[in-house]
Scaffold this motif. Sequence first.
Motif: not given
Ligand SMILES: [Zn+2]
Length: 400
Positions: A247, A258, A260, A265
């Motif tokens: 990340h 991403c 996340c 990332c």
């Molecule tokens: Zn990420």
Amino acid sequence: MTGRGQGSAGDLLELVRTGRATTRGALQQVTGLSRATVGQRLDRLFRAGWLREGAGGPVDSPLGGRPSITLEFDDAHAVVLAADLDTRHARACVLSLSGEILAEHGGTLVIEDGPDAVLGELGRWFAELLEKAGHQASEVCGIGLAVPGPVDTDTGRVVQPPMMPGWDGYDIRGRLARAFTEHTGAPRVPVLVDNDANLMAYGEQRTGHPDCQAFVLVKVSTGIGAGVVVGGSIFRGIDGGAGDIGHIRIPAGAQALCRCGSYGCLAAVASGGAVARRLAETGVPAASGSDVRDLLASGHPGAAAFAREAGRQVGDVLATVVTLLNPGVLMIAGDLAGTSFLTGVRELLYQRALPRSTAHLHVLTSRLGERAGLVGAGALVVEYLYAPERVEERLLALGM
Ligand SMILES: [Zn+2]
């Protein structure tokens, strides 16, 4: 070791297990304890079944006099269970205390089904594996679990894991211990949980590079993560977040979303999942990191080109990692680990990192492959249970 002259039974076991002192005479010499005290403490370890006399026969004593019998850690008195979860697949095994895999199973297990279902199923796998290995559940001393997310190792819970929806803060240890008991009828055993890249690094370092004082493993599969082993121990940082390099934002990723939730990332452009997406855009059927692995194995030129480019992007980030840690080994593991990816990593790494950081660096691919996480999880359990401070408490619990 608690210091010279303070050799507890646990300290003596540690000296024997690590090969630093393997006779009564050597143990006296290293600890400064009397022959009688060493004898008493060894007796407890013999009665517990944790020590045995070596098969090699007597060796010359460091204190002179009669040749002495060598001592060995008895790795047959218990077994360890280990499992390694990926997003859609898992492996599990029974290991000896010295890390030998005695029975193994790999199969579909979908992490998105949630912790209750996944860990319950692992309990069933463990029961079957014990039967296959010819061991009783009562011989199991502990369970190690590798998961694809950041772990708070104090609690064994995952913390905001992008690839493990529904697992955040869940009591993994408690559920897996219960699943083991439900499926085997055996009493509860300790469960240790750690990040998969950490455990892969630990497994590879211990079995292949035990003298390497700074070891880095990068796993590139569905996501990207790194495990760092410094001075023989996993380096986790203060919150278990060390090594989460997937990340880190990179300029080439600005438009890429991403898992996340952020844009840009490294994992969003250079993971197995990202390469699969790029292949799919060009009409090649690929949906996951393991599809990319199969394409690479079959020599698919498009997959090789994308993997090399991903390797360059990861290599750029690894130049910083290598400059910070100056490791002796940088190991590439996971679905993308292969010639094309490694070529890309090397290109950028040697271009960007200082020559002094890379002069003695070995950039390698994984030796244990898909078993690295299992071997690392097993080793973590053994190191935990046979650490000097825990040996005393376990011997007392056994009535020794
Ligand atoms: Zn990420």
